[in-house]
Design an enzyme around this catalytic site. Structure first.
Site, PDB file in Angstrom:
ATOM      1  N   CYS A   8       0.867  -1.183   0.000  1.00 54.34           N
ATOM      2  CA  CYS A   8       0.000   0.000   0.000  1.00 54.34           C
ATOM      3  C   CYS A   8       0.905   1.235   0.000  1.00 54.34           C
ATOM      4  O   CYS A   8       2.077   1.136  -0.369  1.00 54.34           O
ATOM      5  CB  CYS A   8      -0.980  -0.020   1.170  1.00 54.34           C
ATOM      6  SG  CYS A   8      -0.223   0.011   2.809  1.00 54.34           S
ATOM      7  N   ARG A  14      -3.386  -0.567   5.495  1.00 49.34           N
ATOM      8  CA  ARG A  14      -3.969  -1.671   4.723  1.00 49.34           C
ATOM      9  C   ARG A  14      -3.057  -2.892   4.598  1.00 49.34           C
ATOM     10  O   ARG A  14      -3.472  -4.020   4.890  1.00 49.34           O
ATOM     11  CB  ARG A  14      -4.363  -1.169   3.319  1.00 49.34           C
ATOM     12  CG  ARG A  14      -5.508  -0.190   3.340  1.00 49.34           C
ATOM     13  CD  ARG A  14      -5.657   0.522   2.010  1.00 49.34           C
ATOM     14  NE  ARG A  14      -4.555   1.456   1.782  1.00 49.34           N
ATOM     15  CZ  ARG A  14      -4.382   2.187   0.690  1.00 49.34           C
ATOM     16  NH1 ARG A  14      -5.243   2.072  -0.305  1.00 49.34           N
ATOM     17  NH2 ARG A  14      -3.364   3.017   0.585  1.00 49.34           N
ATOM     18  N   ASP A 122      -8.060   3.830   0.961  1.00 44.99           N
ATOM     19  CA  ASP A 122      -7.154   4.284   2.014  1.00 44.99           C
ATOM     20  C   ASP A 122      -7.988   4.779   3.209  1.00 44.99           C
ATOM     21  O   ASP A 122      -8.738   5.742   3.079  1.00 44.99           O
ATOM     22  CB  ASP A 122      -6.310   5.427   1.438  1.00 44.99           C
ATOM     23  CG  ASP A 122      -5.301   5.969   2.436  1.00 44.99           C
ATOM     24  OD1 ASP A 122      -5.350   5.556   3.620  1.00 44.99           O
ATOM     25  OD2 ASP A 122      -4.473   6.797   2.033  1.00 44.99           O
TER      26      ASP A 122
HETATM   27  P1  4NP Z   1      -1.820   2.828   4.064  1.00 48.93           P
HETATM   28  O1  4NP Z   1      -2.471   4.188   4.600  1.00 48.93           O
HETATM   29  O2  4NP Z   1      -1.277   3.154   2.676  1.00 48.93           O
HETATM   30  O3  4NP Z   1      -2.970   1.887   4.005  1.00 48.93           O
HETATM   31  O4  4NP Z   1      -0.755   2.432   5.052  1.00 48.93           O
HETATM   32  C1  4NP Z   1      -1.767   5.377   4.637  1.00 48.93           C
HETATM   33  C2  4NP Z   1      -1.054   5.725   5.767  1.00 48.93           C
HETATM   34  C3  4NP Z   1      -0.367   6.919   5.825  1.00 48.93           C
HETATM   35  C4  4NP Z   1      -0.400   7.779   4.747  1.00 48.93           C
HETATM   36  C5  4NP Z   1      -1.109   7.431   3.617  1.00 48.93           C
HETATM   37  C6  4NP Z   1      -1.790   6.234   3.567  1.00 48.93           C
HETATM   38  N1  4NP Z   1       0.267   9.008   4.803  1.00 48.93           N
HETATM   39  O5  4NP Z   1       0.178   9.778   3.824  1.00 48.93           O
HETATM   40  O6  4NP Z   1       0.948   9.308   5.798  1.00 48.93           O
END
Ligand code: 4NP
Length: 150
Positions: A8, A14, A122
């Protein structure tokens, strides 16, 4: 041995859930599961508290995981690389050095809805309901993946 990488953006919401869920459904002697993020903002961190919580609600512990950034060698080290959304997939396809590497990249929800390129949204800026929704989607997808491997 089948080696599967969940990818991700941050590797805190995720893909840690996807890693933990699939791990719980396969024989660890036959399948290696890992996860990584395309961004480097959260490297070394625990999964997001909300992901840890939703995993706990299903008796899964993912608090042993630490975020890491996707690296080019992952294209060699893994057989299948599952992207959570289209942005992840497009970035992976841009980075892939060979056609063989490109063929390893798949949308995880295509395991449930083949060819539809549906996304695991997300949940980072949302509340617990979004994490529970992510869990449900990933649980279904991992059931299909585990069945296929067996
Ligand atoms: P992930 O969610 O891609 O599912 O781990 C996110 C966590 C943090 C960020 C973006 C997506 N961020 O921009 O910090």
């Amino acid at each position: 041995m089948t080696r599967i990488l969940m990818v991700c953006l941050g590797n805190i919401c995720r893909s840690p859930l996807a890693e933990g869920i699939l791990q719980s459904k396969v024989n660890p002697k036959e399948v290696v599961v890992d996860s990584a993020g395309l961004g480097g903002y959260h490297v070394g961190e625990l999964p997001d508290k909300r992901s840890i919580q939703v995993a706990e609600e299903h008796s899964l512990n993912i608090a042993n995981q630490r975020a890491r950034q996707f690296q080019l060698s992952d294209f060699e080290d893994f057989d299948i690389i599952y992207a959570m959304d289209q942005q992840n997939r497009d970035r992976l396809l841009e980075m892939a050095p060979t056609e063989e590497a490109k063929r390893k990249v798949k949308m995880i929800l295509d395991e449930v809805f083949p060819g539809e390129s549906l996304e695991v949204p997300d949940p980072y800026y949302d509340a617990m309901f979004a994490f529970r929704n992510v869990y449900k989607m990933l649980d279904e997808a991992c059931n299909s993946i585990a069945q296929k491997i067996e």
